[in-house]
Structures are given as structure tokens and as C-alpha cells.
Design an enzyme around this catalytic site. Structure first.
Site, short mmCIF file in Angstrom:
data_model
loop_
_atom_site.label_atom_id
_atom_site.label_comp_id
_atom_site.label_asym_id
_atom_site.label_seq_id
_atom_site.Cartn_x
_atom_site.Cartn_y
_atom_site.Cartn_z
N GLU A 92 -19.12 1.88 -3.20
CA GLU A 92 -18.44 1.85 -4.58
C GLU A 92 -19.48 1.95 -5.96
O GLU A 92 -18.50 2.24 -6.90
CB GLU A 92 -18.33 0.72 -4.24
CG GLU A 92 -17.52 0.32 -2.73
CD GLU A 92 -18.53 0.66 -1.66
OE1 GLU A 92 -19.42 0.03 -1.44
OE2 GLU A 92 -18.00 0.20 -0.62
N PHE A 119 -14.86 -4.94 -1.32
CA PHE A 119 -16.06 -4.12 -1.69
C PHE A 119 -16.29 -4.10 -2.99
O PHE A 119 -16.62 -3.70 -4.03
CB PHE A 119 -15.92 -2.86 -1.17
CG PHE A 119 -16.50 -3.26 0.53
CD1 PHE A 119 -16.75 -4.35 1.28
CD2 PHE A 119 -14.83 -2.27 1.15
CE1 PHE A 119 -16.88 -3.99 2.62
CE2 PHE A 119 -15.27 -2.84 2.65
CZ PHE A 119 -15.65 -3.62 3.57
N SER A 150 -6.26 3.90 4.34
CA SER A 150 -5.71 2.81 4.75
C SER A 150 -4.43 2.45 3.26
O SER A 150 -4.34 2.05 3.58
CB SER A 150 -6.85 1.99 5.03
OG SER A 150 -6.68 0.16 4.86
N ARG A 203 -3.17 -6.56 2.29
CA ARG A 203 -2.49 -5.99 3.30
C ARG A 203 -1.36 -6.69 3.56
O ARG A 203 -0.04 -5.58 3.59
CB ARG A 203 -3.57 -6.34 4.11
CG ARG A 203 -2.71 -5.19 4.99
CD ARG A 203 -3.88 -4.93 6.18
NE ARG A 203 -3.70 -6.67 7.70
CZ ARG A 203 -5.52 -6.12 7.99
NH1 ARG A 203 -5.82 -5.51 8.92
NH2 ARG A 203 -5.48 -7.83 8.69
N HIS A 251 -6.24 -5.29 0.32
CA HIS A 251 -6.94 -6.53 1.66
C HIS A 251 -7.90 -7.37 0.99
O HIS A 251 -8.48 -8.16 0.58
CB HIS A 251 -7.98 -5.70 2.16
CG HIS A 251 -6.78 -4.97 3.43
ND1 HIS A 251 -5.89 -4.07 2.51
CD2 HIS A 251 -7.32 -4.60 4.33
CE1 HIS A 251 -5.62 -2.63 3.81
NE2 HIS A 251 -6.16 -2.97 4.69
N ARG A 298 1.01 -1.13 -0.08
CA ARG A 298 -0.05 -0.25 0.49
C ARG A 298 0.89 1.57 0.02
O ARG A 298 0.33 1.89 -0.56
CB ARG A 298 -0.66 -0.08 1.36
CG ARG A 298 -2.28 -0.59 1.24
CD ARG A 298 -3.17 -1.22 2.23
NE ARG A 298 -2.34 -1.01 3.67
CZ ARG A 298 -2.75 -1.26 4.80
NH1 ARG A 298 -3.48 -1.05 5.06
NH2 ARG A 298 -1.96 -2.08 5.14
N ASP A 349 -10.55 -10.10 10.75
CA ASP A 349 -11.05 -9.54 9.86
C ASP A 349 -12.86 -10.47 9.60
O ASP A 349 -14.53 -10.11 10.07
CB ASP A 349 -11.62 -8.65 9.10
CG ASP A 349 -10.89 -6.74 9.74
OD1 ASP A 349 -11.04 -6.57 10.81
OD2 ASP A 349 -10.55 -6.57 8.54
#
Lengths: 274, 319
Positions: free
Chosen positions: B57, B82, B36, B166, B108, B9, B116
Site C-alpha cells: 500500500e 489498509f 473486488s 461494501r 469496505h 463498487r 471478517d
């Protein structure tokens, strides 16, 4: 505010009459398509294209042109009819609408001169309009972006996502339009998924809302002019219309949302178009 | 190799900032995850070209499309759970149908998102994006590749889906494969290690695992090629066929469902043109669960040891 002369109104009326005729001839020839939602918005789109929109059919990619986005893609016959009359392509192209190898696809795509966005899946156009308006602002272009949605289309959640973002960015170069004909594929909008109070919804999303009779040229012209003078927020023009407008047996008929007239019916249609 | 670590990232954010400096067409749109994803680094530097659309989105992709119609190169992204999932229609009917300059970069992906849990562990995205005409699908193996790819695709017209992870360990890092640099070429896979008994095709964080498997196999007298299929579409058929012919057995390894992902893409090439045994290492058509990344990789069969087992099975199936 620009005053429309009676000659201008007469010119728009002639264009609307011819647009309606071309739509119906085209659909009868194609044998399928959506007459109801094309006929309902004829005057709205004729006024936009032949009174308001800054565009150049000889130079369809002119960077400073205004953009018209048809979000209700099933209104393709209406848009094609108008684009042909404006000179983007010959009227004869409409004869092959929906046929194999044709320029004019059942729903708009980017190979067609004058088309600014492919359409067919409802609910996306206003988001694209937000992006177009942001790009124009970044570049300092005078471009204004107009998006036509159906009223049934208001059921799509993305419409309201786009509504919020247009307010956030204070997009006064963006104008939405709703063809409020009250009918969607399965029946009356107020039975399938009630929209009212529709104008209040858009006001609550911080849009400048103008309601007009979709067949009153003076109201349509004033709405487009007022939108252009409105600063710091987008404008939504809710045009109250009639599905299948102009042909008695098509008006208020959910069946003619998605059923083309037969060639036999064209004789009755010609009588009504006079 | 694989001693150094890097965050994909951060590489993404740095790439955007560098791109933005020289190219005014670059714009970035986000969906409440820009801190993030580090795309916020671009926003801090070029606020007028940065648009946060909140948790929306479908609008994210629609607005990115509009910006592209308006002449911009739009980078759009959020968490891979998403996008593409919530907006496959907008991607299909707008970005791809109109062949727009929108570069989707999502982070991610895969099961290593970890604690999560299953609702956040995206193992279907490669499959979802791979079957849409015009879309290109890229799965960088490390932070070095991310930086190169994100910058390179700005100059390649049309839509992309770039899939980031991630991190394998706390601190959001993944092992660096490309210590000596990485130059992105669309549709050209990278040979990382040359061998003759089995060809291991890896992508994303499974590429370092493939290399570890190859090292372990070498100590046991098995010679493995390792190839980075960083671009799943358009896939490098030439490279796949070359090593299929040379090795006669193959393994694919990806942090994705074994259905529809990179392994399936490799399988399609082999089935059509040069059938050899192929064992696919990946998530076996199941959802994930909460746990630390490494625990999940162990449990779901995504380690060097699993690749080594698969390699032995593939070799045993040679005719």
C-alpha cells in the site's frame, strides 16, 4: 559510450569544489541541517546534473526533461547548491535556507524551481520514481528518472516494494542511486541495521546493479552511460562514499549527519577546501 | 425512496471505464483487490493504463504520486482498512504536501464489512484523512452518488479520499437515496428532507437510516430535516448553520467512530459559530467484531431507531 575529456573532468571537479563550499557556508549560516550526507554525494550529483541529466533551468517544466528525485531529503543543501549553480535560482537564496519566509525550506518542497518531489520522509522517492517512469513510458517521452536514496533509507520497507514493482514493469528508464556512506543518524549502518550484502539484495530483486567509487568521475560517467544502454530492467548505482567527505573532522562522523558547522569552524573548512 | 438497491463498487468500476474513454490522463493503480473493488473493469478495458502493485500500500500511494507528477490523474485504492491506515505518511507528505492529482477511492469502510471482524472494520479513516491539509474527504451515500462523485473529482485538481461501503445486505448492495440523480458539487451538502424540529446530518449508508428515522419521527409529530454531508471536507458550513438556526437541535449519523468523523466536523462548525445541542450517532470509540452487517449495525447503535432516540434527546436539550 560517451568519452569524457579531461576538460570535462576538470569542469566537474571545479563544480564539486564550489558545491562543497556553498553547502558548508549555507549550513553555517543556517545554524542547523545535515552536512554529512550532503558532502558524501557531491561528486555523484555533480556528475549527474552537469554531465548526464537533460534539463533546462530556464524552462524547469519542460515536459521531456529528465527527472531527478532526491529521496533522502536531508540532502537538500547539496541539491540546492547544485540547482543554484545550474541557474534555477540565485545563489543568494541559499543565505536564507531554513529561515522564516525563505524560498529554500529545510527539506525540498514544490515551490522551489527545479524540485521534482517534496522530500523529508524517507523511503518514498523510489516509488515516486516508478510512477514517473510509468507516466513517461505511457506518453512515449524520452524522460529518464533518477532517484537518490540514502543507505540508512534502505531500512524502509517501501523501498523494497518499489524495487519489486520497478522490476515487474521492466523500467529501464529508471535509475536508482544509493549514497553508500555507511553512516546513519544513530551510528554505523552495519550496527544499526545491517544492509550487506546490499548489491546482492538489489540483484536478487532483478535490478542491474553497478557499484562505483563515488569520487571517481570516470566510474560515475560510465555507470550513468551503462544504465542508459541497459534494456528491460532498472539500474541501481551503489556509490561507495564517505560521510562528510572533504572535511577531515566531518568524515566518518555520525555527529555531522545532522549538525551544522559553526561559523568559527569555517576558517578550518576553507583551509581544507583549497 | 430507499426501495431500490445498488452496489457502490460496481458504480465505481463503471465510472472509471466511462472516465477512461474520454480522458487519456486517467490511470488506475491497485493493490491486489482490483477484482473486488471493480477497478479491474478499467484494467480490462485499458490495460496499458492500469497497474496492479500487489500487496504494497505504501508503494501504491507512492507510485500514484509519481504518475500524478508525470501529468496523470491517478485513481488509487484498496480496502479502507489498509489505505489510509498503512500509508498515512505517503498521503500526508506526498499527495497532500505536493497537492497531487491522486484520487484515493477505498471500499469496505465501516463495520458492515461484517464477518471478517474487527481487524477489517475501518472506523477511523475519516478522522485520519480529515486533519491533513489539502485533503478532501467524500462519503457517498449510494451507488448513484458514487458514480457522479468519482467522475466529477477527475476535474477537480488535488487529492481526494472517497470512502465506499461494501453493502448493508448480502449481495453487496446499499439502498438508493438518489433515484432522481445526483450532481456532485464540492463542498455543497444536499438537503434531502425539510423539517423544523431537528436537523439530522448523515453520510454514507447512515443517510438512508436518517431518512427512515425522519419518517418515523414524522408519524409522531416531530419534523426533521435530513441533510447529506457527502463531503466531510471541505464541509458545507452554510447549510449546517442554516438548519442549525432553523431547527435548534441536531443529530449526526455516520458509520465511523464518533471521534474525529463527520459528526465531529459538524460539531466544530456549530461550536464555533452557532452552538446548539448535537447528538452524535456512530461507533462509540470501540472496535467491531464478526457478524452479519445488520446484526452489527443493531449492536453498535447505527440504525434508524438509534437516530430517532438521538433526535429526541437533542430536542429535549434545546434551551
Amino acid at each position: 559510450m560517451g568519452m569524457a575529456t579531461s576538460q570535462e573532468i576538470t569542469r566537474l571537479q571545479d563544480l564539486a569544489r564550489n558545491t562543497r563550499k556553498v553547502i558548508l557556508e549555507t549550513l553555517a549560516e543556517a545554524g542547523s541541517g545535515h552536512p554529512g550526507g550532503s558532502l558524501s554525494a557531491v561528486e555523484l550529483l555533480v556528475t549527474l546534473y552537469f554531465y548526464k541529466l537533460k534539463h533546462d533551468p530556464k524552462n524547469p517544466k519542460w515536459p521531456d526533461r529528465d527527472r531527478f528525485i532526491l529521496s533522502k531529503g536531508h540532502g537538500a543543501p547539496l541539491l540546492y547548491s547544485i540547482l543554484a549553480q545550474a541557474g534555477y535560482f540565485p545563489l543568494s537564496e541559499l543565505k536564507s535556507l531554513r529561515k522564516l519566509g525563505a524560498l529554500l525550506q529545510g527539506h525540498p518542497d514544490m515551490d522551489i524551481p527545479g524540485i521534482e518531489m517534496p522530500a523529508g520522509s524517507e523511503g518514498i522517492g523510489l516509488s515516486v520514481g516508478v510512477g514517473q517512469a510509468l507516466a513517461a513510458r505511457l506518453d512515449g517521452r524520452p524522460t529518464r528518472t533518477y532517484v537518490l536514496m540514502g543507505d540508512g533509507e534502505q531500512g524502509e520497507g517501501e523501498v523494497w516494494e518499489a524495487a519489486m514493482s520497478a522490476s515487474k514493469f521492466k523500467l529501464d528508464n529508471l535509475v536508482g542511486m544509493i549514497d553508500r556512506n555507511g553512516i546513519q543518524q544513530d551510528g554505523l549502518t552495519e550496527q544499526i541495521m545491517p544492509l550487506e550484502p546490499l548489491a546482492a539484495k538489489w540483484r536478487a530483486f532483478n535490478w542491474n546493479v553497478i557499484e562505483v567509487d563515488g569520487y571517481d568521475y570516470l566510474q560515475l560517467i560510465e555507470a550513468f552511460d551503462t544504465a542508459e544502454m541497459t534494456k528491460n530492467r532498472p539500474t541501481m548505482i551503489i556509490a561507495h562514499t564517505v560521510k562528510g567527505k572533504g572535511i577531515s573532522f566531518m568524515e566518518w562522523s555520525p555527529m555531522y549527519h545532522g549538525t551544522a558547522p559553526t561559523k568559527e569552524k569555517m576558517e578550518d573548512i576553507y583551509k581544507e577546501l583549497k | 425512496m430507499l426501495e431500490k438497491m445498488g452496489a457502490m463498487r460496481t458504480a465505481y468500476g463503471e465510472a472509471l471505464v466511462e472516465l477512461g474513454a474520454n480522458n487519456q490522463r486517467i490511470v488506475v493503480v491497485g493493490a491486489d483487490t482490483t477484482d473486488s473493488l471493480k477497478s479491474g473493469m478499467f484494467g480490462a478495458k485499458y490495460p496499458e493504463r492500469f497497474f496492479n502493485l500487489g500487496i504494497a500500500e505504501q508503494n501504491l500511494i507512492g507510485v500514484a504520486a509519481g504518475l500524478a507528477f508525470g501529468g496523470k490523474v491517478a485513481y488509487a485504492g484498496t480496502y479502507a482498512i489498509f489505505v489510509p491506515g498503512k500509508c498515512v505518511d505517503q498521503i500526508r507528505n506526498m499527495l497532500c504536501y505536493a497537492d497531487l492529482d491522486v484520487k484515493i477511492v477505498c471500499s469496505h469502510a465501516g463495520i458492515t464489512v461484517g464477518p471478517d471482524g474487527g481487524s477489517h472494520e475501518q472506523v477511523e479513516d475519516i478522522a485520519l484523512m480529515r486533519c491533513v491539509p489539502h485533503m478532501r474527504v467524500v462519503v457517498p451515500a449510494d451507488a448513484v452518488a458514487v458514480k457522479s462523485i468519482v467522475k466529477a473529482i477527475a476535474d477537480i485538481p488535488g487529492p481526494f479520499y472517497v470512502r465506499l461501503t461494501r453493502g448493508v445486505i448480502k449481495g453487496s448492495n446499499t439502498p438508493i437515496v438518489y433515484e432522481n440523480g445526483f450532481e456532485y458539487k464540492l463542498g455543497k451538502a444536499n438537503l434531502i428532507r425539510e423539517g423544523s424540529d431537528v436537523a439530522i446530518f448523515g453520510c454514507g449508508i447512515m443517510l438512508p437510516e436518517a431518512l427512515r428515522a425522519a419518517e418515523s419521527l414524522a408519524t409522531k409529530g416531530v419534523s426533521a430535516s435530513v441533510i447529506d454531508i457527502h463531503t466531510v471536507k471541505p464541509i458545507d458550513e452554510e447549510m449546517i448553520l442554516k438548519y442549525a438556526r432553523k431547527c435548534g437541535a441536531a443529530v449526526s449519523a455516520e458509520e465511523h467512530n464518533i471521534m474525529g468523523g463527520m459528526g465531529s466536523a459538524v460539531s466544530e462548525v456549530l461550536t464555533d459559530q452557532y452552538p446548539i445541542p448535537l447528538k452524535r450517532v456512530g461507533v462509540n470509540d470501540t472496535f467491531g467484531e464478526s457478524g452479519e452487517a445488520q446484526e452489527l449495525l443493531n449492536k453498535y447503535g447505527l440504525t434508524a431507531a438509534h437516530i430517532e432516540d438521538a433526535a429526541r434527546q437533542a430536542i429535549a436539550m434545546k434551551r
